[in-house]
Design a protein around this motif. Structure first.
Motif, short mmCIF file in Angstrom:
data_model
loop_
_atom_site.label_atom_id
_atom_site.label_comp_id
_atom_site.label_asym_id
_atom_site.label_seq_id
_atom_site.Cartn_x
_atom_site.Cartn_y
_atom_site.Cartn_z
N LYS A 66 -4.62 39.69 -22.57
CA LYS A 66 -5.43 38.74 -23.36
C LYS A 66 -6.56 39.47 -24.07
O LYS A 66 -6.92 39.15 -25.20
CB LYS A 66 -6.00 37.65 -22.45
N LYS A 67 -7.15 40.46 -23.39
CA LYS A 67 -8.25 41.24 -23.98
C LYS A 67 -7.76 41.99 -25.23
O LYS A 67 -8.48 42.10 -26.22
CB LYS A 67 -8.82 42.24 -22.98
N ILE A 68 -6.54 42.51 -25.18
CA ILE A 68 -5.97 43.23 -26.33
C ILE A 68 -5.85 42.29 -27.53
O ILE A 68 -6.26 42.63 -28.64
CB ILE A 68 -4.59 43.86 -26.00
N TYR A 69 -5.31 41.09 -27.29
CA TYR A 69 -5.17 40.12 -28.38
C TYR A 69 -6.54 39.76 -28.96
O TYR A 69 -6.69 39.62 -30.17
CB TYR A 69 -4.46 38.85 -27.90
N LYS A 70 -7.54 39.64 -28.09
CA LYS A 70 -8.88 39.29 -28.55
C LYS A 70 -9.47 40.42 -29.40
O LYS A 70 -10.04 40.18 -30.46
CB LYS A 70 -9.78 38.99 -27.35
N ILE A 71 -9.32 41.67 -28.94
CA ILE A 71 -9.84 42.82 -29.69
C ILE A 71 -9.19 42.89 -31.07
O ILE A 71 -9.85 43.14 -32.08
CB ILE A 71 -9.60 44.14 -28.92
N LYS A 72 -7.89 42.64 -31.13
CA LYS A 72 -7.15 42.72 -32.39
C LYS A 72 -7.32 41.47 -33.26
O LYS A 72 -6.90 41.46 -34.40
CB LYS A 72 -5.65 42.96 -32.13
#
Length: 182
Positions: free
Chosen positions: A36-42
């Protein structure tokens, strides 16, 4: 350095790291919260799946029920980075899997990546280090501040490396293998 990266991955943190193709954002591919953190960063919708890196055909088999012979042959013979989209993945975070129940997986051709995954013992997410919709950075110096300030750990390795191009992407369709991106 490797221990710091492994500690971050084990804690569910995100990393910015050099892959065998471009600089990637990564995390534990079995940890839904980390993904989820990856999607948020991107700034990317979770409906768009991610590429996963594994260290070997054996690890691949732990996450893909059926690897067609054609795909195995390609993996054993390819000389360039090749990602293959497989059906019915298992033991991965649900938000890494596409809505059609497929997953894109690559065995990297890079010693650092192989060692990192082998030591971690699990697949790692590998998505280009850019905000969704922006160009893929070809080198560390092209990575935006938005990415740099939001990732938990930046790997200090190969920062001078310039990527030639992204991986080839193939897809398993029954017994056939089709080309998605050359």
């Amino acid at each position: 350095m490797l221990n710091q990266i492994l500690d971050n991955l084990r804690q569910g943190n995100t990393i910015l790291y050099p892959t065998d193709t471009v600089w990637g954002l990564g995390c534990d591919a079995t940890n839904e919260e980390a993904v989820k953190k990856i999607y948020k960063i991107k700034n990317r919708k979770e409906s768009k799946s991610l590429i996963i890196l594994v260290d070997s055909i054996e690890m691949l088999q732990n996450h893909v029920g059926n690897i067609p012979e054609k795909a195995l042959k390609i993996l054993k013979e390819t000389k360039k980075p090749t990602t293959i989209i497989y059906n019915n993945p298992i033991r991965l975070a649900p938000n890494t899997i596409a809505s059609d129940n497929t997953i894109a997986i690559r065995i990297p051709q890079d010693e650092f990546c192989i060692q990192l995954i082998k030591e971690f013992g699990k697949p790692i997410v590998s998505t280009s280090a850019n905000v969704s919709g922006e160009p893929t950075p070809k080198s560390f110096s092209e990575i935006s501040q938005a990415i740099l300030k939001n990732v938990d750990y930046v790997v200090n390795l190969h920062q001078e490396k310039v990527a030639e191009k992204s991986s080839t992407i193939l897809k398993v369709e029954g017994e056939a293998i089709i080309v998605i991106r050359e």
